[in-house]
Design a protein around this motif. Structure first.
Motif, PDB file in Angstrom:
ATOM      1  N   GLU A   1       0.822  -1.213   0.000  1.00 46.30           N
ATOM      2  CA  GLU A   1       0.000   0.000   0.000  1.00 46.30           C
ATOM      3  C   GLU A   1       0.850   1.255   0.000  1.00 46.30           C
TER       4      GLU A   1
ATOM      5  N   ARG B   1      -0.900   3.977  -1.805  1.00 43.73           N
ATOM      6  CA  ARG B   1      -2.304   4.158  -1.476  1.00 43.73           C
ATOM      7  C   ARG B   1      -2.607   5.640  -1.285  1.00 43.73           C
TER       8      ARG B   1
ATOM      9  N   VAL C   1      -3.224   0.117  -4.644  1.00 41.80           N
ATOM     10  CA  VAL C   1      -2.804  -0.937  -3.720  1.00 41.80           C
ATOM     11  C   VAL C   1      -2.551  -2.177  -4.565  1.00 41.80           C
TER      12      VAL C   1
END
Ligand SMILES: Nc1nc2c(ncn2[C@@H]2O[C@H](COP(=O)(O)OP(=O)(O)OP(=O)(O)O)[C@@H](O)[C@H]2O)c(=O)[nH]1
Ligand SMILES: [Mg+2]
Length: 297
Positions: free
Chosen positions: A220, A223, A227
């Motif tokens: 992640e 993110r 992801v």
């Protein structure tokens, strides 16, 4: 905070396929648990937290209680019993059918529980109203003293009544979780479950039972832009691997596309999903495999 704030664990229990996970999602108002028409969908306890001004309700979804034959089944039943031990209150779900032999076997055990029990007759959207009253009295006879609530987890009818009954029976206690927490499961676990749900949706016979999903990588670092997830779908035999991949990889592609949509909704982020299918011979009978897959204690 009101003076008599209430908080406690409520175990949702019953035979496989009665709608425990559907009810959990309905109560929480989010899709946390996976559901399917195939029995033994749920394999692990799952916590869903509901915050009310006067109470915090800690719902535990559990695997259906079934004949504990085989290592996986035994661990499913163990997970259900562990949730039972944690629970302040038990909600026992049944199909909208008259009590059967299995219910009668369980009855004495449920009566021995030293905590409140609520009976839920689920799926009432599938029966005609006049058939409901005799059902309620049949269960009332088996569980005198327990509130009996007819309900449709699918449509939501009766859910408010169930909530009210639960709040009445919960112990006085301050909240045990922060008000913005929905579950104690990791996103990794919920992701693996969403993939498994899509597999259950596309397969039949023994394959749903022979499948386990493990997320191997959950990156992640970018993110919410992206992801990156790599997951493995384990099956028990080569033939199952072939079915799952499908002609020219079509089945796996469909599973991946659907799962990605669900995972993006869960994470609130764009997802790149890489899926692999691997054979792990007879993993269900192998305690080491069950441990590695998080399915045993
Ligand atoms: N018609 C109808 N179907 C329902 C209702 N509740 C659940 N179902 C369906 O029943 C099937 C099983 O639901 P689940 O929530 O997965 O059942 P479960 O008790 O969690 O099952 P296991 O995890 O396998 O023990 C699914 O196809 C649901 O859509 C309901 O109120 N009405
Ligand atoms: Mg379930």
């Amino acid at each position: 905070m009101p003076e008599e704030f209430k908080c406690g664990y409520i175990a949702l229990m019953g035979f496989p396929n009665v709608g425990k996970s559907t009810l959990l999602n309905r109560l929480v108002g989010e899709k946390l648990a996976i559901t399917s028409p195939k029995p033994q969908t749920t394999r692990q306890r799952l916590l869903g937290i509901v915050n009310r001004p006067e109470a915090q309700l800690l719902f535990l979804d559990t695997p259906g209680v079934l004949d504990p034959k085989g290592a996986l089944n035994a661990s499913l039943v163990a997970a259900a019993l562990k949730a039972l031990a944690e629970a302040d209150l038990v909600v026992w779900l049944v199909e909208p059918r008259p009590p059967a032999a299995d219910d009668r076997v369980l009855l004495p055990q449920l009566r021995r529980l030293d905590r409140p029990l609520i009976m839920v007759i689920n799926k009432i959207d599938t029966v005609a109203k006049p058939r409901l009253l005799p059902l309620i009295s049949a269960y009332h006879e088996m569980f005198p003293g327990a509130p009996i609530i007819p309900l449709s987890a699918l449509l939501g009818d009766g859910v408010a009544e169930l909530m009210a009954e639960i709040v009445k029976l919960l112990p006085a206690s301050p909240p045990l979780y922060p008000p913005d927490q929905e579950t104690d499961s990791t996103e990794r676990f919920l992701t693996a479950e969403l993939i498994r749900e899509r597999v259950l949706h596309h397969t039949s016979e023994e394959i749903p039972h022979a499948v386990a999903v493990q997320v191997e990588e959950f990156d992640e670092s970018r993110r919410p832009h992206l992801v990156r997830i790599r997951a493995v779908i384990f099956v028990e035999r080569n033939s199952q691997k072939g079915i799952l991949i499908g002609k020219q990889g079509r089945m796996l592609k469909a599973i991946g596309a659907e799962a990605r949509g669900e995972i993006e909704a869960l994470l609130g982020a764009k997802v790149f999903l890489e899926l692999w299918v691997k054979v792990w011979k007879n993993w269900r009978k192998d305690p080491k495999a069950l441990r590695a897959l998080g399915l045993q204690g």
